[in-house]
Design a protein around this motif. Structure first.
Motif, PDB file in Angstrom:
ATOM      1  N   HIS A   1       0.818  -1.114   0.182  1.00  0.00           N
ATOM      2  CA  HIS A   1       0.098  -0.017  -0.017  1.00  0.00           C
ATOM      3  C   HIS A   1       0.759   1.172   0.104  1.00  0.00           C
ATOM      4  N   ILE A   2       2.230   1.551   0.586  1.00  0.00           N
ATOM      5  CA  ILE A   2       2.759   2.314   0.518  1.00  0.00           C
ATOM      6  C   ILE A   2       4.027   2.579  -0.505  1.00  0.00           C
ATOM      7  N   ARG A   4       4.465   3.288  -3.567  1.00  0.00           N
ATOM      8  CA  ARG A   4       3.757   3.946  -4.729  1.00  0.00           C
ATOM      9  C   ARG A   4       4.609   5.117  -5.056  1.00  0.00           C
ATOM     10  N   PRO A   5       4.708   5.295  -6.255  1.00  0.00           N
ATOM     11  CA  PRO A   5       5.486   6.763  -6.925  1.00  0.00           C
ATOM     12  C   PRO A   5       4.865   7.774  -6.196  1.00  0.00           C
ATOM     13  N   GLY A   6       5.622   8.837  -5.876  1.00  0.00           N
ATOM     14  CA  GLY A   6       5.376  10.008  -5.281  1.00  0.00           C
ATOM     15  C   GLY A   6       5.157  10.131  -3.739  1.00  0.00           C
ATOM     16  N   LEU A   7       4.718   8.920  -3.092  1.00  0.00           N
ATOM     17  CA  LEU A   7       4.219   8.806  -1.730  1.00  0.00           C
ATOM     18  C   LEU A   7       5.540   9.051  -0.882  1.00  0.00           C
ATOM     19  N   GLU A   8       5.286  10.085   0.077  1.00  0.00           N
ATOM     20  CA  GLU A   8       6.302  10.466   0.963  1.00  0.00           C
ATOM     21  C   GLU A   8       6.253   9.503   2.084  1.00  0.00           C
ATOM     22  N   VAL A   9       7.374   8.783   2.450  1.00  0.00           N
ATOM     23  CA  VAL A   9       7.662   8.018   3.600  1.00  0.00           C
ATOM     24  C   VAL A   9       8.565   8.337   4.487  1.00  0.00           C
ATOM     25  N   LEU A  10       8.507   8.205   5.965  1.00  0.00           N
ATOM     26  CA  LEU A  10       9.395   8.678   6.684  1.00  0.00           C
ATOM     27  C   LEU A  10       9.548   7.629   8.023  1.00  0.00           C
ATOM     28  N   GLU A  11      10.833   6.939   7.906  1.00  0.00           N
ATOM     29  CA  GLU A  11      11.011   6.223   9.110  1.00  0.00           C
ATOM     30  C   GLU A  11      11.821   6.701  10.087  1.00  0.00           C
ATOM     31  N   ILE A  12      11.281   6.608  11.344  1.00  0.00           N
ATOM     32  CA  ILE A  12      11.996   7.315  12.461  1.00  0.00           C
ATOM     33  C   ILE A  12      12.562   5.976  13.175  1.00  0.00           C
ATOM     34  N   ASP A  29       9.783   2.276  -4.999  1.00  0.00           N
ATOM     35  CA  ASP A  29       8.906   3.442  -5.609  1.00  0.00           C
ATOM     36  C   ASP A  29       8.597   4.621  -4.909  1.00  0.00           C
ATOM     37  N   ALA A  30       8.610   4.446  -3.489  1.00  0.00           N
ATOM     38  CA  ALA A  30       7.955   5.664  -2.838  1.00  0.00           C
ATOM     39  C   ALA A  30       9.230   6.506  -2.525  1.00  0.00           C
ATOM     40  N   VAL A  31       9.270   7.811  -2.111  1.00  0.00           N
ATOM     41  CA  VAL A  31      10.043   8.595  -1.616  1.00  0.00           C
ATOM     42  C   VAL A  31      10.481   8.351  -0.307  1.00  0.00           C
ATOM     43  N   TYR A  32      11.536   7.650   0.293  1.00  0.00           N
ATOM     44  CA  TYR A  32      11.696   7.232   1.319  1.00  0.00           C
ATOM     45  C   TYR A  32      12.815   8.379   2.079  1.00  0.00           C
ATOM     46  N   THR A  33      12.494   8.636   3.338  1.00  0.00           N
ATOM     47  CA  THR A  33      13.646   9.351   4.103  1.00  0.00           C
ATOM     48  C   THR A  33      13.636   8.695   5.589  1.00  0.00           C
TER      49      THR A  33
END
Length: 203
Positions: A1-2, A4-12, A29-33
């Protein structure tokens, strides 16, 4: 579900410490930080999660997640406030932490959480709606040598290694919210369970 292209994802807590869980690779495919208190593998932004929005100015994320980190936060309720600031309306967060687990990474190990505790942290007045919460990784336990005599070898029931929660940000945080209000809100919506009658009480 997460993923996906353009989806902004943050891992703390993204730094590789024990496990080799490279979420960046799982979400190509997601924008991972990746955010962590210390520099290291898989870390893009270094900072204190208690000041998350300060380290990520103007950033908004569709998904925020954290695994095996909340037990190491000295004030996890403040980190929840920060998650509320950086999570986009309609965005979701997933937190997994420990319920029953050995002390580790001392001296920075402060809390153990059950799912009910996580629900209280992600309070509705911070704009969160709980989608799911619960416990996993069952543990079999007994009181060992060194315990008081009446406890020795007695089973310890309902032990689980992990607790987790999934929430959605459905509203802005209430600007008047105070953590001092949480106990009052809980008392208004539920009650402490009554004592369980013993067999002696029924004779």
């Amino acid at each position: 579900h997460i993923n996906r292209p353009g989806l902004e994802v943050l891992e703390i807590g993204s730094r590789l410490v024990v496990a080799r869980a490279l979420w960046r690779e799982y979400l190509p495919d997601a924008v991972y930080t990746g955010f962590d208190y210390l520099h290291g593998p898989n870390v893009d932004v270094v900072g204190d999660a208690h000041r998350l929005s300060h380290h990520l100015p103007g950033r908004q994320f569709d998904f925020v997640f954290s695994c095996a980190v909340f037990e190491h936060l000295v004030c996890p309720w403040l980190v929840v406030e920060e998650i509320a600031k950086v999570l986009r309306p309609g965005g979701k967060a997933f937190i997994e932490t420990h319920f029953s687990f050995s002390e580790h990474e001392a001296p920075w190990h402060f809390f153990q959480f059950n799912s009910r505790a996580l629900e209280q942290l992600f309070h509705p007045r911070l704009g969160f709606k709980v989608l799911d919460s619960g416990l996993s990784s069952p543990i079999v336990g007994r009181f060992a040598r060194g315990s008081q005599a009446y406890l020795l070898d007695q089973p310890v029931n309902n032990l689980y290694g992990h607790s987790a929660i999934v929430v959605e940000k459905v509203a802005p945080a209430d600007p008047s919210f105070s953590w001092r209000d949480v106990a009052q809100d809980l008392a208004a919506t539920s009650s402490y369970p009554p004592p369980v009658a013993s067999s002696a009480d029924t004779v």
